[in-house]
Design a protein around this motif. Structure first.
Motif, PDB file in Angstrom:
ATOM      1  N   ILE A 126       0.858  -1.193   0.000  1.00  0.00           N
ATOM      2  CA  ILE A 126       0.000   0.000   0.000  1.00  0.00           C
ATOM      3  C   ILE A 126       0.887   1.233   0.000  1.00  0.00           C
ATOM      4  O   ILE A 126       2.036   1.209   0.460  1.00  0.00           O
ATOM      5  N   ASP A 127       0.361   2.323  -0.507  1.00  0.00           N
ATOM      6  CA  ASP A 127       1.100   3.580  -0.625  1.00  0.00           C
ATOM      7  C   ASP A 127       0.442   4.631   0.253  1.00  0.00           C
ATOM      8  O   ASP A 127      -0.460   5.352  -0.167  1.00  0.00           O
ATOM      9  N   VAL A 128       0.871   4.704   1.509  1.00  0.00           N
ATOM     10  CA  VAL A 128       0.318   5.672   2.459  1.00  0.00           C
ATOM     11  C   VAL A 128       1.446   6.509   3.041  1.00  0.00           C
ATOM     12  O   VAL A 128       2.592   6.067   3.144  1.00  0.00           O
ATOM     13  N   GLN A 129       1.112   7.725   3.431  1.00  0.00           N
ATOM     14  CA  GLN A 129       2.052   8.615   4.090  1.00  0.00           C
ATOM     15  C   GLN A 129       1.864   8.537   5.597  1.00  0.00           C
ATOM     16  O   GLN A 129       0.896   7.962   6.089  1.00  0.00           O
ATOM     17  N   GLU A 130       2.800   9.133   6.304  1.00  0.00           N
ATOM     18  CA  GLU A 130       2.758   9.070   7.768  1.00  0.00           C
ATOM     19  C   GLU A 130       1.502   9.765   8.286  1.00  0.00           C
ATOM     20  O   GLU A 130       1.183  10.888   7.895  1.00  0.00           O
ATOM     21  N   GLY A 131       0.806   9.086   9.145  1.00  0.00           N
ATOM     22  CA  GLY A 131      -0.409   9.638   9.733  1.00  0.00           C
ATOM     23  C   GLY A 131      -1.680   9.285   8.987  1.00  0.00           C
ATOM     24  O   GLY A 131      -2.779   9.528   9.501  1.00  0.00           O
ATOM     25  N   GLU A 132      -1.586   8.734   7.791  1.00  0.00           N
ATOM     26  CA  GLU A 132      -2.771   8.361   7.027  1.00  0.00           C
ATOM     27  C   GLU A 132      -3.277   6.983   7.446  1.00  0.00           C
ATOM     28  O   GLU A 132      -2.487   6.049   7.583  1.00  0.00           O
ATOM     29  N   ILE A 133      -4.560   6.877   7.646  1.00  0.00           N
ATOM     30  CA  ILE A 133      -5.187   5.610   8.041  1.00  0.00           C
ATOM     31  C   ILE A 133      -6.088   5.164   6.889  1.00  0.00           C
ATOM     32  O   ILE A 133      -7.125   5.770   6.634  1.00  0.00           O
ATOM     33  N   PRO A 134      -5.701   4.108   6.186  1.00  0.00           N
ATOM     34  CA  PRO A 134      -6.519   3.676   5.041  1.00  0.00           C
ATOM     35  C   PRO A 134      -7.818   3.012   5.492  1.00  0.00           C
ATOM     36  O   PRO A 134      -7.925   2.487   6.601  1.00  0.00           O
ATOM     37  N   SER A 165     -10.526  -2.390  -2.582  1.00  0.00           N
ATOM     38  CA  SER A 165      -9.248  -1.685  -2.513  1.00  0.00           C
ATOM     39  C   SER A 165      -9.176  -0.930  -1.192  1.00  0.00           C
ATOM     40  O   SER A 165     -10.077  -1.036  -0.341  1.00  0.00           O
ATOM     41  N   LEU A 166      -8.104  -0.164  -1.009  1.00  0.00           N
ATOM     42  CA  LEU A 166      -7.911   0.687   0.163  1.00  0.00           C
ATOM     43  C   LEU A 166      -7.814   2.139  -0.287  1.00  0.00           C
ATOM     44  O   LEU A 166      -7.214   2.437  -1.323  1.00  0.00           O
ATOM     45  N   VAL A 167      -8.379   3.050   0.506  1.00  0.00           N
ATOM     46  CA  VAL A 167      -8.375   4.471   0.160  1.00  0.00           C
ATOM     47  C   VAL A 167      -8.058   5.301   1.401  1.00  0.00           C
ATOM     48  O   VAL A 167      -8.217   4.843   2.539  1.00  0.00           O
TER      49      VAL A 167
END
Length: 264
Positions: A126-134, A165-167
């Motif tokens: 998954i492609d998430v940044q710090e602090g993001e909760i998918p 998917s995840l968002v």
């Protein structure tokens, strides 16, 4: 999905997972399918690619064999699926089931009815940044979607087939305020000047109208007074300017001397 069905092996072996060959213009996309007996599927479930279907899942309507078609859209995910105010952080993974009693993959779609544990879809990357909760998103066939919280690390749970998917929420970018151009400023100044001139002329015209109305009302009042005076004592009249004024003859009261009586 119709293209994937046509790409399936014509006479597949039951219980074997087949990877499908896709055209070069779909590079980055993965697809496979599995043919399995419904009885074995209900007893042991299946575990392939990123989808785990537990036991006690009933195919509806019931058929002798089913074919499960799996696809991972990879970098094509955002082309085929979009979620307003959210961005995809994982590839879209989908799986659908079809009747496979008389052919590799039939045209009749099969639905799943879970009676125990839920179906699990895993997203290894998954492609998430710090602090993001998918969050999990499930896509409907008509473009609709449903968002819900994840129940495990990078995985979503469901009770039926579909695409998932995840968002994460998209950042809200403020709309920049347009800077007025010199041309627009000049145009506003001309409009303001024209409005001022029109207002001055309007005030002058209003003053003239009020003056004329005052004179008309005053003339009517004088005429009414003249008519009323004619009904009483007749007076001579004389003109003062343009106005006709009444005139009475001057009379003088004769003096009368009262004689007082004096006692002798």
């Amino acid at each position: 999905m119709e293209f994937l069905i046509k790409s399936c092996v014509r006479y597949p072996h039951t219980g074997k997972l087949y990877n499908l060959s896709l055209p070069a213009n779909f590079s980055g996309m993965e697809a496979s399918f599995l043919r399995i007996r419904s009885a074995k599927f209900w007893l042991g479930g299946v575990n392939f690619s990123s989808v785990y279907i537990p036991p006690l899942v009933v195919p509806m309507p019931y058929v002798k064999r089913i074919a499960i078609v799996y696809e991972n859209l990879g970098n094509w995910s955002s082309v085929y699926y979009k979620v307003s105010n959210y961005r995809l952080v994982a590839p879209v993974i989908g799986f659908l089931a079809y009747d496979s009693s008389s052919s590799a993959v039939g045209t009749q779609k099969i639905n799943f009815l879970t009676q125990g544990d839920s179906i699990v879809i895993q997203f290894p990357h998954i492609d998430v940044q710090e602090g993001e909760i998918p969050k999990c998103v499930e896509f409907g066939p008509d473009g609709s979607f449903w968002i819900k919280n994840m129940t495990g690390a990078n995985e979503c749970h469901t009770h039926g087939e579909g695409h998932f998917s995840l968002v994460v929420p998209s950042p809200i970018t403020p709309t920049p305020t347009p800077t007025p151009t010199p041309r627009a400023t000049r145009k506003n100044s001309e409009m303001w000047r024209k409005g001022l001139i029109a207002g001055i002329f309007g005030l002058i015209l209003l003053g003239l109208v009020m003056t004329v109305m005052y004179k008309l009302v005053r003339r009517r009042q004088l005429r009414a007074m003249e008519k009323q005076s004619e009904k009483g004592v007749a007076f001579d009249t004389f003109w003062v300017g343009r106005s006709k004024m009444p005139s009475a003859a001057m009379t003088r009261t004769q003096p009368y001397l009262e004689q007082a009586e004096y006692a002798p």
